[in-house]
Design a protein around this motif. Structure first.
Motif, PDB file in Angstrom:
ATOM      1  N   VAL A 288       1.057  -1.551   0.008  1.00  0.00           N
ATOM      2  CA  VAL A 288       0.176   0.224   0.268  1.00  0.00           C
ATOM      3  C   VAL A 288       1.262   0.869   0.120  1.00  0.00           C
ATOM      4  CG1 VAL A 288      -2.166   1.026   1.427  1.00  0.00           C
ATOM      5  CG2 VAL A 288      -1.829  -1.468   1.529  1.00  0.00           C
ATOM      6  N   GLU A 289       0.766   2.298  -0.577  1.00  0.00           N
ATOM      7  CA  GLU A 289       1.381   3.434  -0.902  1.00  0.00           C
ATOM      8  C   GLU A 289       0.655   4.606  -1.218  1.00  0.00           C
ATOM      9  OE1 GLU A 289       6.082   3.051  -2.435  1.00  0.00           O
ATOM     10  OE2 GLU A 289       4.650   1.888  -3.448  1.00  0.00           O
ATOM     11  N   LEU A 290       0.510   5.726  -0.483  1.00  0.00           N
ATOM     12  CA  LEU A 290      -0.135   6.543  -0.168  1.00  0.00           C
ATOM     13  C   LEU A 290       0.830   7.614  -0.339  1.00  0.00           C
ATOM     14  CD1 LEU A 290      -2.861   5.197   2.037  1.00  0.00           C
ATOM     15  CD2 LEU A 290      -2.746   5.216   0.310  1.00  0.00           C
ATOM     16  N   SER A 291      -0.295   9.057  -0.939  1.00  0.00           N
ATOM     17  CA  SER A 291       0.905  10.347  -0.275  1.00  0.00           C
ATOM     18  C   SER A 291       0.826  10.767   0.706  1.00  0.00           C
ATOM     19  CB  SER A 291       0.469  11.213  -1.282  1.00  0.00           C
ATOM     20  OG  SER A 291      -1.395  11.762  -0.811  1.00  0.00           O
ATOM     21  N   ALA A 292       1.603  11.549   1.468  1.00  0.00           N
ATOM     22  CA  ALA A 292       1.891  11.716   2.945  1.00  0.00           C
ATOM     23  C   ALA A 292       0.418  12.745   3.184  1.00  0.00           C
ATOM     24  CB  ALA A 292       3.056  12.640   3.144  1.00  0.00           C
ATOM     25  N   GLU A 293       0.400  13.828   1.847  1.00  0.00           N
ATOM     26  CA  GLU A 293      -0.744  14.378   2.038  1.00  0.00           C
ATOM     27  C   GLU A 293      -2.418  14.128   2.608  1.00  0.00           C
ATOM     28  OE1 GLU A 293      -4.432  16.568   0.343  1.00  0.00           O
ATOM     29  OE2 GLU A 293      -3.032  14.886  -0.694  1.00  0.00           O
ATOM     30  N   LEU A 294      -2.299  12.512   1.410  1.00  0.00           N
ATOM     31  CA  LEU A 294      -3.732  11.673   2.157  1.00  0.00           C
ATOM     32  C   LEU A 294      -4.247  11.482   3.561  1.00  0.00           C
ATOM     33  CD1 LEU A 294      -6.229  10.722   0.394  1.00  0.00           C
ATOM     34  CD2 LEU A 294      -4.754   9.029  -0.764  1.00  0.00           C
ATOM     35  N   MET A 295      -2.808  10.524   3.476  1.00  0.00           N
ATOM     36  CA  MET A 295      -2.572  10.046   5.169  1.00  0.00           C
ATOM     37  C   MET A 295      -3.695  10.778   5.684  1.00  0.00           C
ATOM     38  SD  MET A 295       0.210   7.383   4.440  1.00  0.00           S
ATOM     39  CE  MET A 295       1.657   7.842   3.937  1.00  0.00           C
ATOM     40  N   GLU A 296      -2.463  12.414   5.060  1.00  0.00           N
ATOM     41  CA  GLU A 296      -2.348  13.600   6.601  1.00  0.00           C
ATOM     42  C   GLU A 296      -4.107  13.020   6.854  1.00  0.00           C
ATOM     43  OE1 GLU A 296       0.139  14.869   7.616  1.00  0.00           O
ATOM     44  OE2 GLU A 296      -0.697  16.369   8.723  1.00  0.00           O
ATOM     45  N   ARG A 297      -5.002  13.641   5.834  1.00  0.00           N
ATOM     46  CA  ARG A 297      -6.016  14.083   6.036  1.00  0.00           C
ATOM     47  C   ARG A 297      -7.599  12.629   5.849  1.00  0.00           C
ATOM     48  NH1 ARG A 297      -8.841  15.574   1.342  1.00  0.00           N
ATOM     49  NH2 ARG A 297      -7.391  14.503  -0.144  1.00  0.00           N
ATOM     50  N   ALA A 298      -7.355  11.014   5.805  1.00  0.00           N
ATOM     51  CA  ALA A 298      -7.481  10.345   6.310  1.00  0.00           C
ATOM     52  C   ALA A 298      -7.273   9.811   7.543  1.00  0.00           C
ATOM     53  CB  ALA A 298      -7.276   9.127   4.984  1.00  0.00           C
ATOM     54  N   ARG A 299      -6.563  10.278   8.077  1.00  0.00           N
ATOM     55  CA  ARG A 299      -5.762  10.198   9.374  1.00  0.00           C
ATOM     56  C   ARG A 299      -6.949  10.579  10.294  1.00  0.00           C
ATOM     57  NH1 ARG A 299      -0.663  11.708   9.883  1.00  0.00           N
ATOM     58  NH2 ARG A 299      -0.656   9.790   8.003  1.00  0.00           N
ATOM     59  N   LEU A 300      -7.096  11.887  10.796  1.00  0.00           N
ATOM     60  CA  LEU A 300      -7.894  12.672  11.169  1.00  0.00           C
ATOM     61  C   LEU A 300      -9.449  11.623  11.702  1.00  0.00           C
ATOM     62  CD1 LEU A 300      -8.319  14.697  13.236  1.00  0.00           C
ATOM     63  CD2 LEU A 300      -9.374  16.345  11.740  1.00  0.00           C
TER      64      LEU A 300
END
Ligand code: 13P
Ligand code: SF4
Length: 309
Positions: A288-300
């Motif tokens: 699984v590879e995801l951009s840091a920006e996408l992960m940041e928004r999904a984490r919250l």
């Protein structure tokens, strides 16, 4: 002559070498569950992933579950044995349609079932699983309108449980649970008149109306252990039989085939195999590879859910 190494020995050796953990959902094949460090429902596996401190997570489940584990472990490698292990609910809910809804309805809280893509999670206010969906919806102020997505059956059940009128529901469905027929449950009950019925909330409302218990995969397994009958009709994917046999060896569990395939198996969950698990630990692919920006928004929104008890 070289000694043949069994596939399970190979997986265990690779796991040590990689400092990996194997997480398995209840719908995985029994031999995968036997090898796993943890077996659970979506919520339990997300919590396991959140606490993991090794280097590699081999996620034996479907892709959205592995994406969630990656969002919670951005520095770690997360692999899934088969990259095509998807989910019909994820497919039913494209992120651009969720964005369009948000634009038109900025006042709505978006509650997304964990069975969504990471892109949809990033557009959401809070995530839920079948285990905590009622608590998650109840955590939103009563006066705020809600969009619940994407599972229509789970959404209708949550709406009924919470009595929430201001809740819109997406029209996605699980290809396994949504195709269970009430007529076949009636037939099963006629065959086993003493049986009690446990059902997953992704089942249609006419199936849920017949159930003595409704809950997530792990909740179903726990309830079955002390169910008030030795015969239980189980309205979910038949992979749960593996744990059911362990927690209640004296009981008989009856699975009702759905209308499409005459089985009760998720074709996506069953794409994983021991061979593919070994390959994924050896090659660290599919990863699984995801951009840091996408992960940041999904984490919250994921962390908001995990912060609820
Ligand atoms: P659980 O969270 O109950 O394990 O459900 C996951 C799933 O995909 C049900 O079809
Ligand atoms: Fe998705 Fe249904 Fe399979 Fe669960 S059982 S992973 S909801 S398709």
């Amino acid at each position: 002559m070289p000694v043949a190494v069994s596939i399970t020995d190979e997986i265990l050796a690779l796991k040590r070498e990689r400092n990996a953990i194997i997480l398995a959902h209840h719908y995985q094949e029994s031999e995968i569950q036997e090898l796993a460090d943890a077996i659970g429902d979506s919520l339990e596996l997300a919590r396991k992933a959140q606490k993991f401190e090794g280097e590699v997570i081999a996620f034996c489940g479907v892709w959205f579950m592995a994406e969630t584990a990656k969002v919670l472990n951005p520095e770690r490698v997360v692999v899934v044995p088969d990259k095509d292990a998807g989910c019909s609910l994820v497919d039913s809910c494209p992120a651009d349609q969720v964005r369009a809804f948000r634009k038109k309805n900025p006042d709505h809280a978006i509650v997304s079932y964990i069975n969504t893509s990471v892109e949809v999670k990033a557009e959401s206010d809070i995530i839920c699983t079948s285990r905590n969906a009622v608590d998650v919806v109840n955590s939103i102020p009563a006066e705020q309108p809600v969009l619940f997505l994407p599972d229509v059956n789970l959404g209708n059940w949550v709406k009924k449980q919470t009595g929430r009128e201001n809740m819109k529901i997406w029209q996605g469905a699980c290809i396994v649970h949504a195709t269970f027929l009430a007529r076949k449950v009636v037939e099963a009950r006629a065959r086993y008149p003493e049986a009690v019925i446990a059902a997953h909330p992704e089942c249609p409302s006419d199936v849920l109306r017949m159930a003595d218990f409704i809950g997530s995969t792990s909740a179903i397994i726990n309830w079955c252990a002390t169910a008030p009958s030795d015969d239980v009709i189980v309205m979910t994917e038949s992979g749960v039989a593996h744990s059911l046999r362990k927690v209640a060896p004296g009981k008989r569990f009856h699975f009702v085939p759905n209308e499409n395939c005459n089985c009760s198996e998720c074709p996506y969950m069953k794409m994983n195999s021991l061979e593919k698990l070994a390959d994924s630990l050896r090659t660290l692919e599919p990863r699984v590879e995801l951009s840091a920006e996408l992960m940041e928004r999904a984490r919250l929104p994921i962390e908001r859910m995990l912060a609820l008890k």
